[in-house]
Design an enzyme around this catalytic site. Structure first.
Site: not given
Length: 292
Positions: A93, A168, A236
Site C-alpha cells: 500500500t 485502496k 501509515k
C-alpha cells in the site's frame, strides 16, 4: 510461471506459498535472509540472496514491502535484472504518486508495473482469500492474473496506474469509519451496563452488521487486539489517504479524526495492536492488566 517474490512477511510469505503450491517456480527474497531461507525450506520455494537474483529470468516479479521508499528501492534494483517484457506487481500500500512513477520507470525499461494493493489482512493471505485492486495496463493484468488467482478471491482492474492505490485508500477510509462506529457502540453498551454478547446478537443481524462487528466485537470487548493489521500500518495508510485528499480536495473529516484516535492508541503502547483497538481508548478498563 517463473516468479520472483520480494517481501516474505506476514502477508507476502503466505502469498508466495500459495504460488509454490499452485506449481509456479518461485524465488523468494526478504531483507532478513533467515526469513527467506525459512520460507524456502517450509514451502519448497527457492531462496534468493538478492533482489537481482529474485528478478533474473522472471516473467513476474511481485512485491509486498513496506512503503514508498521501499518500493522505489526494490523496483530500481529489479529493473536492472528483469528480462524485457516482465510484469512487476506491487502489493504494497503506497501513494498513487509512487505507483505512477514506477509505471513510467518500468515502461522505459520495456516492462510493465501494476499497483495492486490488497485487502483481507493476514487471515486473507493465509487462506488465499485476498481482494486486490489494480491499476495499470490491461495486458499486464491478464499476464499476472493466473498467479494472483492463487491467493486472491477477487481481482479488480480499476484503471490506469495509480487507480489501485486510490481504491485502496477508499477501502481504508471505509474501514476507519466502520471500526470507530463499532468501538463507540461497544463503549455505549458497556456504559449502559448491557450484556455485550446480547447486544452483538441483536444488532449484528440488522443494518448495523459489518465485517468489523462480526469479527472484532467480541475480542474487543475482552481487550484482545492480536488479530492482524497493526495500528502503525493503519496510520501509515491513513497518512497516504489524507495526503491524497489534500491534493484532490476530498473532505475527510471523520478519517482525519480517526487517524488522531489511532495516535492516542499508539500513545497507550498499542502500536502493534490490531485496528479494533480503537475500543481500547474508550474502554481502557477492559484491557488485561499486563497492557494497562
Amino acid at each position: 510461471m517463473k516468479i520472483g517474490f520480494v517481501g516474505l512477511g506476514v502477508m507476502g510469505g503466505p502469498m508466495a506459498r500459495h504460488l509454490v503450491e499452485a506449481g509456479h517456480e518461485v524465488r523468494g527474497f526478504n531483507r532478513s535472509p533467515d526469513k527467506a531461507r525459512g520460507w524456502a525450506e517450509a514451502t519448497g520455494g527457492t531462496f534468493a540472496a538478492t533482489i537481482a537474483e529474485a528478478a533474473q529470468g522472471t516473467e513476474l516479479l511481485i512485491l509486498c514491502v513496506g512503503n514508498d521508499d521501499d518500493v522505489r528501492g526494490v523496483v530500481g534494483e529489479a529493473l536492472k535484472s528483469v528480462p524485457d517484457g516482465a510484469v512487476l506487481v506491487d502489493h504494497t500500500t503506497t501513494s498513487a504518486t509512487v505507483a505512477r512513477e514506477m509505471a513510467k520507470a518500468a515502461e522505459a525499461r520495456g516492462c510493465a508495473f501494476l499497483d495492486a494493493p490488497v485487502s483481507g489482512g493476514q487471515a486473507g493471505a493465509e487462506n488465499g482469500r485476498l481482494v486486490t485492486m489494480i491499476g495499470g495496463e490491461a495486458g499486464a493484468v491478464a499476464t499476472a492474473r493466473p498467479a494472483l488467482e492463487t491467493y486472491c478471491a477477487a481481482i479488480r482492474h480499476l484503471g490506469p496506474s495509480g487507480a489501485g492505490q486510490l481504491t485502496k485508500m477508499a477501502n481504508q477510509i471505509a474501514i476507519a469509519g466502520a471500526v470507530q462506529g463499532m468501538a463507540e457502540a461497544l463503549h455505549f453498551a458497556l456504559a449502559a451496563g448491557l450484556d455485550t454478547d446480547g447486544v452483538f446478537e441483536a444488532i449484528s443481524k440488522g443494518s448495523a452488521q459489518s465485517w468489523q462487528m462480526d469479527n472484532r466485537w467480541k475480542t474487543a470487548a475482552k481487550g484482545e487486539f492480536e488479530f492482524g493489521f497493526a495500528v502503525d500500518w493503519m496510520r501509515k495508510d491513513l497518512g497516504l489517504v489524507l495526503d491524497e485528499a489534500r491534493r484532490n480536495g476530498a473532505r475527510l473529516a471523520q478519517t482525519a479524526l480517526v487517524d488522531q484516535f489511532y495516535a492516542e492508541v499508539q500513545a497507550m503502547g498499542g502500536n502493534r495492536w490490531d485496528t479494533s483497538s480503537l475500543a481500547a481508548r474508550l474502554n481502557p478498563e477492559s484491557l488485561p492488566s499486563s497492557r494497562k
